[in-house]
Motif scaffolding. Structure first.
Motif, PDB file in Angstrom:
ATOM      1  N   CYS A  74       0.827  -1.210   0.000  1.00 43.52           N
ATOM      2  CA  CYS A  74       0.000   0.000   0.000  1.00 43.52           C
ATOM      3  C   CYS A  74       0.859   1.258   0.000  1.00 43.52           C
ATOM      4  CB  CYS A  74      -0.930  -0.002   1.210  1.00 43.52           C
ATOM      5  SG  CYS A  74      -2.337  -1.126   1.047  1.00 43.52           S
ATOM      6  N   ALA A  75       1.998   1.221   0.689  1.00 45.70           N
ATOM      7  CA  ALA A  75       2.884   2.381   0.689  1.00 45.70           C
ATOM      8  C   ALA A  75       3.430   2.639  -0.711  1.00 45.70           C
ATOM      9  CB  ALA A  75       4.025   2.169   1.676  1.00 45.70           C
ATOM     10  N   ILE A  76       3.795   1.574  -1.405  1.00 53.58           N
ATOM     11  CA  ILE A  76       4.273   1.733  -2.784  1.00 53.58           C
ATOM     12  C   ILE A  76       3.166   2.312  -3.660  1.00 53.58           C
ATOM     13  CG2 ILE A  76       5.078   0.486  -4.825  1.00 53.58           C
ATOM     14  CD1 ILE A  76       6.430  -1.500  -2.897  1.00 53.58           C
ATOM     15  N   GLY A  77       1.956   1.781  -3.484  1.00 56.44           N
ATOM     16  CA  GLY A  77       0.827   2.302  -4.242  1.00 56.44           C
ATOM     17  C   GLY A  77       0.513   3.743  -3.893  1.00 56.44           C
ATOM     18  N   ALA A  78       0.577   4.086  -2.603  1.00 54.76           N
ATOM     19  CA  ALA A  78       0.280   5.452  -2.169  1.00 54.76           C
ATOM     20  C   ALA A  78       1.329   6.437  -2.663  1.00 54.76           C
ATOM     21  CB  ALA A  78       0.182   5.499  -0.642  1.00 54.76           C
ATOM     22  N   ARG A  79       2.589   6.024  -2.696  1.00 55.01           N
ATOM     23  CA  ARG A  79       3.646   6.896  -3.219  1.00 55.01           C
ATOM     24  C   ARG A  79       3.397   7.200  -4.697  1.00 55.01           C
ATOM     25  NH1 ARG A  79       8.744   7.012  -0.297  1.00 55.01           N
ATOM     26  NH2 ARG A  79       9.771   7.397  -2.294  1.00 55.01           N
ATOM     27  N   THR A  80       3.038   6.168  -5.440  1.00 54.83           N
ATOM     28  CA  THR A  80       2.764   6.356  -6.867  1.00 54.83           C
ATOM     29  C   THR A  80       1.538   7.237  -7.073  1.00 54.83           C
ATOM     30  OG1 THR A  80       3.687   4.153  -7.309  1.00 54.83           O
ATOM     31  CG2 THR A  80       2.340   5.155  -9.039  1.00 54.83           C
ATOM     32  N   PHE A  81       0.500   6.980  -6.296  1.00 55.90           N
ATOM     33  CA  PHE A  81      -0.733   7.765  -6.405  1.00 55.90           C
ATOM     34  C   PHE A  81      -0.480   9.224  -6.022  1.00 55.90           C
ATOM     35  CE2 PHE A  81      -5.154   8.697  -4.639  1.00 55.90           C
ATOM     36  CZ  PHE A  81      -5.698   8.912  -5.896  1.00 55.90           C
ATOM     37  N   SER A  82       0.347   9.449  -5.014  1.00 57.60           N
ATOM     38  CA  SER A  82       0.660  10.813  -4.587  1.00 57.60           C
ATOM     39  C   SER A  82       1.354  11.587  -5.699  1.00 57.60           C
ATOM     40  CB  SER A  82       1.545  10.786  -3.335  1.00 57.60           C
ATOM     41  OG  SER A  82       0.868  10.198  -2.245  1.00 57.60           O
ATOM     42  N   ARG A  83       2.296  10.944  -6.364  1.00 55.25           N
ATOM     43  CA  ARG A  83       2.971  11.607  -7.485  1.00 55.25           C
ATOM     44  C   ARG A  83       1.985  11.920  -8.603  1.00 55.25           C
ATOM     45  NH1 ARG A  83       7.037   7.464  -6.555  1.00 55.25           N
ATOM     46  NH2 ARG A  83       8.823   8.337  -5.444  1.00 55.25           N
ATOM     47  N   LEU A  84       1.079  10.983  -8.848  1.00 49.74           N
ATOM     48  CA  LEU A  84       0.077  11.180  -9.891  1.00 49.74           C
ATOM     49  C   LEU A  84      -0.834  12.357  -9.560  1.00 49.74           C
ATOM     50  CD1 LEU A  84      -1.069   9.979 -12.539  1.00 49.74           C
ATOM     51  CD2 LEU A  84      -2.551   8.535 -11.133  1.00 49.74           C
ATOM     52  N   ILE A  85      -1.232  12.468  -8.307  1.00 54.55           N
ATOM     53  CA  ILE A  85      -2.100  13.569  -7.880  1.00 54.55           C
ATOM     54  C   ILE A  85      -1.375  14.906  -7.987  1.00 54.55           C
ATOM     55  CG2 ILE A  85      -3.284  14.574  -5.895  1.00 54.55           C
ATOM     56  CD1 ILE A  85      -4.796  12.306  -7.251  1.00 54.55           C
ATOM     57  N   ARG A  86      -0.118  14.930  -7.634  1.00 54.93           N
ATOM     58  CA  ARG A  86       0.645  16.181  -7.744  1.00 54.93           C
ATOM     59  C   ARG A  86       0.788  16.612  -9.201  1.00 54.93           C
ATOM     60  NH1 ARG A  86       5.248  16.649  -3.064  1.00 54.93           N
ATOM     61  NH2 ARG A  86       3.976  15.854  -1.343  1.00 54.93           N
ATOM     62  N   TYR A  87       0.991  15.650 -10.078  1.00 57.96           N
ATOM     63  CA  TYR A  87       1.060  15.976 -11.505  1.00 57.96           C
ATOM     64  C   TYR A  87      -0.285  16.519 -11.987  1.00 57.96           C
ATOM     65  CZ  TYR A  87       1.509  15.428 -16.546  1.00 57.96           C
ATOM     66  OH  TYR A  87       1.520  15.658 -17.896  1.00 57.96           O
ATOM     67  N   ALA A  88      -1.370  15.903 -11.515  1.00 57.79           N
ATOM     68  CA  ALA A  88      -2.706  16.355 -11.919  1.00 57.79           C
ATOM     69  C   ALA A  88      -2.968  17.776 -11.433  1.00 57.79           C
ATOM     70  CB  ALA A  88      -3.765  15.401 -11.368  1.00 57.79           C
ATOM     71  N   LYS A  89      -2.532  18.097 -10.213  1.00 53.33           N
ATOM     72  CA  LYS A  89      -2.720  19.450  -9.695  1.00 53.33           C
ATOM     73  C   LYS A  89      -1.904  20.459 -10.499  1.00 53.33           C
ATOM     74  CE  LYS A  89      -3.888  18.176  -4.944  1.00 53.33           C
ATOM     75  NZ  LYS A  89      -3.481  18.237  -3.511  1.00 53.33           N
ATOM     76  N   GLY A  90      -0.725  20.050 -10.949  1.00 52.25           N
ATOM     77  CA  GLY A  90       0.070  20.929 -11.792  1.00 52.25           C
ATOM     78  C   GLY A  90      -0.596  21.197 -13.128  1.00 52.25           C
ATOM     79  N   PHE A  91      -1.359  20.230 -13.610  1.00 47.24           N
ATOM     80  CA  PHE A  91      -2.046  20.377 -14.896  1.00 47.24           C
ATOM     81  C   PHE A  91      -3.178  21.398 -14.819  1.00 47.24           C
ATOM     82  CE2 PHE A  91      -4.801  18.950 -18.423  1.00 47.24           C
ATOM     83  CZ  PHE A  91      -3.854  18.890 -19.438  1.00 47.24           C
ATOM     84  N   THR A  92      -3.634  21.715 -13.598  1.00 46.44           N
ATOM     85  CA  THR A  92      -4.731  22.680 -13.449  1.00 46.44           C
ATOM     86  C   THR A  92      -4.311  24.096 -13.828  1.00 46.44           C
ATOM     87  OG1 THR A  92      -4.168  22.993 -11.103  1.00 46.44           O
ATOM     88  CG2 THR A  92      -5.836  21.340 -11.624  1.00 46.44           C
ATOM     89  N   LEU A  93      -3.026  24.320 -14.054  1.00 45.93           N
ATOM     90  CA  LEU A  93      -2.567  25.639 -14.496  1.00 45.93           C
ATOM     91  C   LEU A  93      -2.809  25.851 -15.989  1.00 45.93           C
ATOM     92  CD1 LEU A  93       0.839  25.755 -12.564  1.00 45.93           C
ATOM     93  CD2 LEU A  93      -1.344  26.780 -11.890  1.00 45.93           C
ATOM     94  N   ARG A  94      -3.156  24.788 -16.691  1.00 40.26           N
ATOM     95  CA  ARG A  94      -3.429  24.902 -18.126  1.00 40.26           C
ATOM     96  C   ARG A  94      -4.790  25.561 -18.358  1.00 40.26           C
ATOM     97  NH1 ARG A  94      -0.138  21.017 -20.676  1.00 40.26           N
ATOM     98  NH2 ARG A  94       1.751  20.831 -19.403  1.00 40.26           N
ATOM     99  N   PRO A  95      -5.067  26.026 -19.579  1.00 41.17           N
ATOM    100  CA  PRO A  95      -6.369  26.641 -19.890  1.00 41.17           C
ATOM    101  C   PRO A  95      -7.532  25.700 -19.574  1.00 41.17           C
ATOM    102  CG  PRO A  95      -4.797  27.062 -21.647  1.00 41.17           C
ATOM    103  CD  PRO A  95      -4.132  26.087 -20.717  1.00 41.17           C
ATOM    104  N   ILE A  96      -8.601  26.254 -19.031  1.00 45.51           N
ATOM    105  CA  ILE A  96      -9.732  25.451 -18.579  1.00 45.51           C
ATOM    106  C   ILE A  96     -10.375  24.666 -19.711  1.00 45.51           C
ATOM    107  CG2 ILE A  96     -11.271  27.437 -18.814  1.00 45.51           C
ATOM    108  CD1 ILE A  96     -11.591  24.529 -16.294  1.00 45.51           C
ATOM    109  N   GLY A  97     -10.470  25.270 -20.887  1.00 47.77           N
ATOM    110  CA  GLY A  97     -11.084  24.568 -22.012  1.00 47.77           C
ATOM    111  C   GLY A  97     -10.315  23.320 -22.390  1.00 47.77           C
TER     112      GLY A  97
END
Length: 335
Positions: free
Chosen positions: A153-176
Motif C-alpha cells: 500500500c505504501a508503494i501504491g500510495a507513493r505512486t498515487f501521490s505523485r500522480l495527484i501532484r502531476y494532476a494538480k500541476g495540470f490545473t494551471l493549463r487553460p480550462i477549455g
C-alpha cells in the motif's frame, strides 16, 4: 484546511465553502471518483474560524487555530459517521509524524457533536457493511500479511501521490483544454473498465468497488481496476473536479488488500480488505492512527485493529516523507 492551519493569513470563508460544495456535488453527480469529505472538512473549519474571529474575547489566550481544527474534526466525523476518526484526523494531518495536541479537547467535543447531529438526521449504520463478525479472530500469519499489505500500500500510495501532484500541476493549463482532455480520458477509462469487468468502477465515489471486491477476481484484474481508478481520480482533479481524496485512498487500499489476501489467506478476504484500507489511507495522508480508527468506525469491525496497526505502521515506514498533500509540514519547530 491545511493551508489555513499553517498560514494564519490564508482566508477560510463560508462564502467560498458554498462554491466548493456546489462544485463537489457537481463533480460527484457527474460520476467523478472523489469524496465529499473535502468540502465537509472545509465547511467545518471555515465555520470554526469564523466563530473564533467573531468572538475574540471568548478565546483570548487560545491558539488562533483552535476552532479551525475543531470544525474540521466535526466535518470529517459527520460525513463518515466516525467521531474518533474526525478528531484524530484533524489533529494528525497537519504534520508528518506528529499531532497538533493542543487542540485535542476542542476537536474531541466538536467531533462528537458533529457526529451526533448527523446521525440524528440520518442513521448510525457504518458507511461500509461486511458480512462478518466484528469480533472475528485472526491468525499469526495474518500479522505477516498485514506487514506485506503495508509495504504494498505504501508503494501504491507513493505512486498515487505523485500522480495527484502531476494532476494538480495540470490545473494551471487553460480550462477549455483541461475539460476536453479530461472528459475524453475519463470516457476512455470508463470504456476500458466496462470491457474488463462489466461494471462502471471508474465512476462514483467507490462504494461500488467495495461491493465488487466481495466476489473473486484474478490478481491482474484487481491491478487493472486499481490503475484505472487512480487514473480516473487524477484525471477528474486535473480537469477541475472538486472533492476529497480520503475515499479514493480507502478504495485503493481495499483493492490492494484483496489482492494480497487472495495470496496470503484466501479464506479471510474481508480482513485483508480492511487492512488495505487502513494502510493505503494512513500512508497517503500520513495519518496511521486516524486510518486505523476509520476502519474500526466506518466498518463496524473493531476486532481487526491489531493487524491494522501492523499494516499502518509498515506503510508509514515505507512511505518515507511522501504525502498526497503538499500543504503538510514536517514537525521541526512545530508545537
Amino acid at each position: 484546511y491545511l493551508r489555513a492551519f499553517h498560514d494564519p493569513e490564508y482566508p477560510v470563508r463560508l462564502r467560498a465553502f458554498m462554491g466548493r460544495m456546489a462544485a463537489a456535488v457537481t463533480t460527484l453527480g457527474l460520476g467523478g471518483p472523489m469524496g465529499l469529505e473535502g468540502p465537509s472538512m472545509y465547511g467545518g473549519s471555515a465555520l470554526g474560524a469564523m466563530m473564533q474571529r467573531r468572538l475574540p474575547k471568548a478565546f483570548r489566550g487560545a491558539d488562533h487555530r483552535t476552532l479551525l481544527v475543531a470544525g474540521a474534526a466535526a466535518g470529517v466525523a459527520a460525513i463518515f459517521k466516525a467521531p474518533a476518526t474526525g478528531a484524530i484526523f484533524a489533529l494528525e494531518v497537519p504534520y508528518r509524524d506528529q499531532m497538533a495536541r493542543r487542540m485535542l479537547l476542542p476537536a474531541l467535543v466538536a467531533s462528537a457533536s458533529g457526529y451526533l447531529v448527523f446521525v440524528a438526521l440520518s442513521n448510525v449504520r457504518p458507511i461500509f457493511t461486511f458480512q462478518t463478525d466484528g469480533s472475528a479472530t485472526f491468525e499469526y500469519k495474518d500479522l505477516a500479511g498485514a506487514i506485506l499489505i503495508g509495504i504494498c500500500c505504501a508503494i501504491g500510495a507513493r505512486t498515487f501521490s505523485r500522480l495527484i501532484r502531476y494532476a494538480k500541476g495540470f490545473t494551471l493549463r487553460p480550462i477549455g483544454l483541461r475539460v476536453v482532455l479530461s472528459t475524453a480520458l475519463l470516457a476512455l477509462l470508463f470504456v476500458i473498465c466496462r470491457g474488463l469487468t462489466g461494471e462502471s468502477l471508474t465512476i462514483g465515489s467507490g462504494y461500488g468497488v467495495i461491493v465488487w471486491l466481495a466476489q473473486e477476481h484474478t490478481i491482474w484484474l484487481l491491478a487493472a481496476v486499481l490503475v484505472l481508478r487512480c487514473l480516473a481520480t487524477a484525471t477528474t482533479l486535473a480537469g477541475g473536479g472538486v472533492g476529497g481524496l480520503f475515499i479514493p485512498l480507502v478504495v485503493g487500499g481495499a483493492i490492494v488488500g484483496r489482492g494480497v489476501g487472495d495470496i496470503v489467506n484466501p479464506l479471510n478476504p474481508t480482513l485483508y480488505v480492511l487492512l488495505g484500507m487502513a494502510a493505503f489511507l494512513g500512508a497517503g495522508y500520513r495519518v496511521p492512527l486516524a486510518a486505523v480508527m476509520f476502519v474500526a468506525e466506518a466498518t463496524g469491525q473493531p476486532g481487526f485493529i491489531v493487524p491494522a496497526l501492523f499494516a499502518a505502521v509498515a506503510a508509514e515506514l515505507v512511505m518515507g516523507r511522501q504525502s498526497i498533500t503538499t500543504f503538510q509540514r514536517s514537525p521541526e519547530g512545530s508545537s
